[in-house]
Design an enzyme around this catalytic site. Sequence first.
Site, PDB file in Angstrom:
ATOM      1  N   HIS A  61       0.857  -1.171   0.000  1.00 15.55           N
ATOM      2  CA  HIS A  61       0.000   0.000   0.000  1.00 15.55           C
ATOM      3  C   HIS A  61       0.900   1.229   0.000  1.00 15.55           C
ATOM      4  O   HIS A  61       2.131   1.115   0.061  1.00 15.55           O
ATOM      5  CB  HIS A  61      -0.922   0.015   1.223  1.00 15.55           C
TER       6      HIS A  61
ATOM      7  N   ASP B  44       0.289   7.030  -3.639  1.00 15.63           N
ATOM      8  CA  ASP B  44      -0.835   6.806  -4.551  1.00 15.63           C
ATOM      9  C   ASP B  44      -1.050   7.961  -5.519  1.00 15.63           C
ATOM     10  O   ASP B  44      -1.123   7.752  -6.734  1.00 15.63           O
ATOM     11  CB  ASP B  44      -2.125   6.593  -3.753  1.00 15.63           C
TER      12      ASP B  44
END
Length: 423
Positions: free
Chosen positions: A139, A169
């Site tokens: 992640h 991200d």
Amino acid sequence: MTTPERSFTGPLAGLQVLEIGGMGPGPFAAMVLADLGADVVRVDRAHGASLPGPNHDFRKEVMHRGRRSVAVDLKHPDGAGVVLDLAERADVVIEGFRPGVAERLGIGPEDCFLRNPRIIYGRMTGFGQDGPLAQDVGHDINYIATSGLLSLIGRKDAPPTPPLSLLGDFGGGGMLLAMGVLAALWETERSGEGQVIDAAMVDGAALLGTAFFGFMPTGDWRQERGANLVDSGAPFYDSYETSDGGWVAVGAMEPHYYADLLTVLELDEASLPGSQYDEAAWPALKEVIADRFRTRTRDEWVTAARGHNACLHPVLTMDEATRSEHARARESFTEIDGVPQPAPAPRFSRTPATVTAPPPLPGEHTEGVLADWGTPTWRIAEWLKSGAVVDAETAAGEDAGTAIANGTETTETTTDSPAEARA
């Protein structure tokens, strides 16, 4: 289903982008391109599309705004053919599978180049297409940890603090991918050839930290967290709590701004524990400033700072940010189907960016998109009959339990990709 007339007015009007649906950075890159006027078609899963949770509402997936959705079964014998037919007419493909998965599905770069040699194939992963970590799951926190940036973020004597999912991200991932797409399109106009973009969040996050990698060897930055100029170490660059439980942000780095800050705080520099850049005095000086801020409310301090260059502003909640005077004046936020969200950025003087449509339901535009992008009616009918493509009702029809049992659940792999990445 007929496709409603849509007007693309941004600087990318006329650009056709095929997004292989995932989560996180890939959709963010696609949203940026759609906001700027590109016709973005998202390929969603044909079954189990309602999986994210019992309260999930695809209409509120704001990062999916501005595009249409085709639901394709990528494991159907004709599924890859559907994607390749669309890629043949696209300028750009974006995918976020783990390395090698798109190839196994028959929709990898070489498959697309055989149909469209000019295509730009954007690949979004956590660790990149090669290297010893390429197949690792992760992640945002894992990618920025590996980049070196996470080690810098946090307060003194506290653990490294994840800065939401902003650095990996969206900044180092989706935004860098969108920039890569535009750079590749510029080159293709000259060469006539397409190419692959290998966008990795660990690389992009490191790139965002370029300045700090430069500061470290000069001695201008210490490895210790919370001991530097912009990491909460300096008393004139931090957030302070006010008497009503609110917060103000202070960024008075330059001496003339710092002088204005002291004027607003009604503090005499001569009486303070040390001068502005006396680092040994920073902890004591921070206590004095913190005590002063606790004597008034947030809004009282904001009012007191007006007319001064103190670099003092309120820490707004997200709800307050959408309603602030400045945001309203600049129309920095928009509302789609009752959901407030940031408006497209940046601003263009002749070709304004705009949100052309709300987030779609998976498969909502299957027939219309295929027809618009040149698929013969008879072939659309065949694909619908065989299940290679489905409409929105079918895409949402499989319950979550069945989807998990069949191994089609959405899971975060290297880039929040579908579970085919584990194939």
